[in-house]
Design a protein around this motif. Structure first.
Motif, mmCIF file in Angstrom:
data_model
loop_
_atom_site.group_PDB
_atom_site.id
_atom_site.type_symbol
_atom_site.label_atom_id
_atom_site.label_comp_id
_atom_site.label_asym_id
_atom_site.label_seq_id
_atom_site.Cartn_x
_atom_site.Cartn_y
_atom_site.Cartn_z
ATOM 1 N N VAL A 43 64.148 -3.892 0.195
ATOM 2 C CA VAL A 43 65.104 -3.060 -0.529
ATOM 3 C C VAL A 43 64.787 -1.621 -0.144
ATOM 4 O O VAL A 43 63.655 -1.162 -0.301
ATOM 5 C CB VAL A 43 64.999 -3.243 -2.059
ATOM 6 C CG1 VAL A 43 65.932 -2.282 -2.778
ATOM 7 C CG2 VAL A 43 65.305 -4.685 -2.444
ATOM 8 N N VAL A 44 65.780 -0.942 0.400
ATOM 9 C CA VAL A 44 65.626 0.442 0.843
ATOM 10 C C VAL A 44 66.529 1.323 -0.006
ATOM 11 O O VAL A 44 67.695 0.997 -0.225
ATOM 12 C CB VAL A 44 66.020 0.600 2.337
ATOM 13 C CG1 VAL A 44 65.881 2.047 2.777
ATOM 14 C CG2 VAL A 44 65.195 -0.319 3.212
ATOM 15 N N MET A 45 65.988 2.436 -0.479
ATOM 16 C CA MET A 45 66.803 3.400 -1.198
ATOM 17 C C MET A 45 67.233 4.472 -0.191
ATOM 18 O O MET A 45 66.465 5.378 0.137
ATOM 19 C CB MET A 45 66.034 4.042 -2.354
ATOM 20 C CG MET A 45 66.932 4.904 -3.208
ATOM 21 S SD MET A 45 66.100 5.706 -4.590
ATOM 22 C CE MET A 45 65.440 4.340 -5.479
ATOM 23 N N ALA A 46 68.437 4.307 0.330
ATOM 24 C CA ALA A 46 68.974 5.249 1.319
ATOM 25 C C ALA A 46 69.448 6.492 0.572
ATOM 26 O O ALA A 46 70.526 6.502 -0.007
ATOM 27 C CB ALA A 46 70.096 4.599 2.107
ATOM 28 N N GLU A 55 62.331 7.608 6.610
ATOM 29 C CA GLU A 55 61.769 8.406 5.520
ATOM 30 C C GLU A 55 62.153 7.883 4.135
ATOM 31 O O GLU A 55 61.596 8.303 3.132
ATOM 32 C CB GLU A 55 62.227 9.871 5.632
ATOM 33 C CG GLU A 55 61.690 10.603 6.850
ATOM 34 C CD GLU A 55 62.487 10.295 8.119
ATOM 35 O OE1 GLU A 55 63.701 10.028 8.024
ATOM 36 O OE2 GLU A 55 61.875 10.286 9.195
ATOM 37 N N ASP A 56 63.123 6.994 4.067
ATOM 38 C CA ASP A 56 63.593 6.489 2.776
ATOM 39 C C ASP A 56 62.552 5.576 2.130
ATOM 40 O O ASP A 56 61.904 4.783 2.812
ATOM 41 C CB ASP A 56 64.899 5.709 2.946
ATOM 42 C CG ASP A 56 66.075 6.600 3.296
ATOM 43 O OD1 ASP A 56 66.090 7.762 2.856
ATOM 44 O OD2 ASP A 56 66.979 6.124 4.005
ATOM 45 N N PRO A 57 62.422 5.669 0.797
ATOM 46 C CA PRO A 57 61.486 4.767 0.107
ATOM 47 C C PRO A 57 61.992 3.324 0.167
ATOM 48 O O PRO A 57 63.201 3.074 0.149
ATOM 49 C CB PRO A 57 61.479 5.289 -1.331
ATOM 50 C CG PRO A 57 62.698 6.122 -1.473
ATOM 51 C CD PRO A 57 63.096 6.588 -0.111
ATOM 52 N N PHE A 58 61.049 2.395 0.261
ATOM 53 C CA PHE A 58 61.428 0.987 0.327
ATOM 54 C C PHE A 58 60.341 0.126 -0.295
ATOM 55 O O PHE A 58 59.215 0.563 -0.509
ATOM 56 C CB PHE A 58 61.683 0.551 1.777
ATOM 57 C CG PHE A 58 60.437 0.471 2.618
ATOM 58 C CD1 PHE A 58 59.768 -0.732 2.774
ATOM 59 C CD2 PHE A 58 59.936 1.605 3.241
ATOM 60 C CE1 PHE A 58 58.613 -0.804 3.546
ATOM 61 C CE2 PHE A 58 58.788 1.543 4.014
ATOM 62 C CZ PHE A 58 58.123 0.336 4.166
ATOM 63 N N VAL A 59 60.706 -1.092 -0.581
ATOM 64 C CA VAL A 59 59.767 -2.105 -1.048
ATOM 65 C C VAL A 59 60.136 -3.394 -0.323
ATOM 66 O O VAL A 59 61.301 -3.616 0.011
ATOM 67 C CB VAL A 59 59.811 -2.265 -2.590
ATOM 68 C CG1 VAL A 59 61.157 -2.755 -3.064
ATOM 69 C CG2 VAL A 59 58.701 -3.165 -3.088
#
Length: 136
Positions: A43-46, A55-59
């Motif tokens: 899951v990426v927070m674009a 550079e986007d946060p992801f899990v």
């Protein structure tokens, strides 16, 4: 993604400003997951462009479809909260969470369900989200 990094499913979700727990399910049109095979989810927070960047946060995590063991043969006769315990005991984490989340949505004022939810999440170090509302 499967072991060969082949994508199985991708979607875009609109987020709100209210922190919450969301559920994502594979659509009926997605290929069936194979028993014994590992699948990677991400899951990426674009944040900027709507398209993911490095550079986007992801899990990310792994899920494996398993052959149910004999302890799950009791599911049909078990009460809803007992189903959660059976799933958790057999190591079926996603099923335990999904079942308990559905109970939380259906019975938002049930203190026993709320307590079981909090215990399940705290048991795996997710204390920070144990009180977050469920969305979807």
């Amino acid at each position: 993604k499967d072991n060969s990094e082949k994508g199985i499913y991708q979607t875009t979700l609109a987020l709100t400003s209210t922190p919450s727990i969301i559920s994502i399910s594979l659509p009926a049109t997605a290929p069936m997951l194979e028993i014994g095979k590992d699948y990677k989810w991400i899951v990426v927070m674009a944040c900027q462009t709507g398209e993911p960047t490095p550079e986007d946060p992801f899990v990310e995590g792994l899920v494996r479809r398993i052959q149910p063991d004999s302890s799950l043969s009791q599911l049909d006769r078990a009460k809803p909260l007992d189903r959660v315990a059976l799933y958790a005991k057999s190591g079926s984490w996603y099923d335990a969470v999904a079942t308990l989340a559905a109970l939380r949505k259906d019975q938002p004022n049930n203190s026993e369900v709320a307590s079981a939810w909090k215990d399940l999440l705290q048991g795996v170090g997710l204390d920070a989200i144990a009180n977050a509302p469920l969305k979807n």
